[in-house]
Enzyme design. Sequence first.
Site, mmCIF file in Angstrom:
data_model
loop_
_atom_site.group_PDB
_atom_site.id
_atom_site.type_symbol
_atom_site.label_atom_id
_atom_site.label_comp_id
_atom_site.label_asym_id
_atom_site.label_seq_id
_atom_site.Cartn_x
_atom_site.Cartn_y
_atom_site.Cartn_z
ATOM 1 N N GLN A 163 -6.321 0.802 -7.257
ATOM 2 C CA GLN A 163 -5.518 0.242 -8.348
ATOM 3 C C GLN A 163 -5.883 0.904 -9.679
ATOM 4 O OE1 GLN A 163 -4.340 -3.975 -8.514
ATOM 5 N NE2 GLN A 163 -5.772 -4.163 -10.203
ATOM 6 N N GLU A 208 -8.472 17.558 -35.274
ATOM 7 C CA GLU A 208 -9.751 16.964 -34.858
ATOM 8 C C GLU A 208 -9.550 15.920 -33.764
ATOM 9 O OE1 GLU A 208 -12.730 16.574 -38.365
ATOM 10 O OE2 GLU A 208 -10.711 16.442 -39.198
ATOM 11 N N LYS A 251 -10.627 16.566 -50.919
ATOM 12 C CA LYS A 251 -10.514 16.898 -49.493
ATOM 13 C C LYS A 251 -9.073 16.938 -48.979
ATOM 14 C CE LYS A 251 -13.436 17.447 -46.919
ATOM 15 N NZ LYS A 251 -14.298 16.496 -46.219
ATOM 16 N N ASN A 272 0.823 -1.221 0.000
ATOM 17 C CA ASN A 272 0.000 0.000 0.000
ATOM 18 C C ASN A 272 0.853 1.266 0.000
ATOM 19 O OD1 ASN A 272 -1.946 -1.891 0.127
ATOM 20 N ND2 ASN A 272 -2.625 -1.446 2.219
ATOM 21 N N THR A 292 -15.029 38.536 -31.132
ATOM 22 C CA THR A 292 -15.763 38.271 -29.892
ATOM 23 C C THR A 292 -17.133 37.792 -30.360
ATOM 24 O OG1 THR A 292 -16.692 40.479 -29.690
ATOM 25 C CG2 THR A 292 -14.576 40.129 -28.634
ATOM 26 N N HIS A 293 -17.672 36.801 -29.696
ATOM 27 C CA HIS A 293 -18.939 36.174 -30.128
ATOM 28 C C HIS A 293 -18.825 35.638 -31.560
ATOM 29 C CE1 HIS A 293 -20.695 38.322 -26.651
ATOM 30 N NE2 HIS A 293 -19.903 39.299 -27.062
ATOM 31 N N SER A 350 -9.631 12.086 -48.250
ATOM 32 C CA SER A 350 -10.902 11.379 -48.080
ATOM 33 C C SER A 350 -10.937 10.241 -49.081
ATOM 34 C CB SER A 350 -12.051 12.349 -48.339
ATOM 35 O OG SER A 350 -13.213 11.646 -48.720
#
Length: 461
Positions: free
Chosen positions: A320, A288, A281, A108, A153-154, A275
């Site tokens: 564990q 990602e 592509k 332990n 912003t936004h 792709s």
Amino acid sequence: MTLWGGRFEEGPGRVLWDYTTDHSDRRLLDDDVTGSMAHVAMLGETGILQDAEVKTLLGGLEAIRIEAEAGSFEFFETDEDVHSTVERRLFELVGDVAGKLHTARSRNDQIALDMRLYTRRAASDRITQLHGFAVAVADLAQEHASTIVPSLTHLQQAQATTLGHHLMAYAWMALRDAERFSAARTRIDVSPLGAGASAGTSLPIDPDETARRLDMGSAFENSLDAVGSRDHLAEYVFCCAQAMANLSRLAEEIILWVTPEFGRARLRDSVSTGSSALPQKRNPDIAELARGRAARVFGLLTSIMALQKALPLAYNRDLQEDKRLVFEADDTLAGTLSAMTELLDHTEFFEVTPSVETASLDLAEALVARGVPFREAHEAVGKLVLSLEAEDRTLLDAGPGDLTGAHSAFIEADLELIDAGGSVKRRISPGGGSPDSVHAQAAELRRRIADVGGPPTPPTS
Ligand code: ARG
């Protein structure tokens, strides 16, 4: 081999074995040997073991370390865990004296130590990696200290700024991520060895001596806490999770920037995927997956929090499970940092002319500089934009009459403020988006990394 046969008449059943053994602790072999050597040396110092016994045990442990380094160390399916493995091999190498290794020790406190040694080293590795990443981002930022882009912003265009300024934000985040690992490392750097199974030992051990030999900051204060607590590991996983969150934000931006809609960047072939169906592509898969793997690490953080909840003191076998959670979080961050560094290094960035309306604040501030209250200036420029819009015009089409019509304090020269490049150069406030600020920020970041012993990082410009 198990370390607990005495009170059993039958051996462990297959189901029990398969369900309870977890060989992911094999990567703790070296740390287990390191901890055992410090423990044996302490047992010698305190007179609990004879010098000759210490010598034999240390010789055997050193031989195990050499086998591990050479890759010739053999794990057996029948070893319950890494601690049993070491003890089994020690018996093979030095005979019965190996039975003295576990004096005044339990698995332990041993596993608690192994994980502390592992994460102490891993924290240092992650700090080095994060510093390297921060510097690579700062290099790129300096290359683009004058590359104009809109700040958002936004997700709407806000002010003209520089790509360098935008990238430096990520460099600062990486530096804080490194600082977080460093703070966590001080709490990790405490030796639990000597806590025993739960409540200490009647033998005259010296945990401070063990901690000193392991070059750890201190020894534990309470044996139940030492074997039963995992908050330092939860903190470690949080450090990984927050760093992944920051990397995921950068990944998300790159994913957006390489779209034709944003048109702000292009990935080189070596970091793009194709792709199987769509010949045209070029996909940003590294970014990602960095974003996706951040989600995994957040799950690991939730798991390690839940693992501690409602666990009675002190050690329970549930603990564990901490290993796989910590290892996966740490491995994921390490891999993501390398991949994102490579991705940035193979990305071409483009200047993007901000929409002319981003000069609105500059126009308002021109009035403020002449004593007009900001609210009044804000209102005047807002009205100007609105009236131009009504006539299907933009600030680009505005003439001196439009300005003075909006507020009498405008002067003709204020029309020059509409140029994004000029606007960015005037952004002289500390930590703002001007090219000078980007260079100053990069220099300050490098100075702070050098101050904490990071890699020497000569500026690129
Ligand atoms: N494999 C265990 C763990 O990772 C080691 C400690 C086992 N202790 C015990 N009493 N069964 O936590």
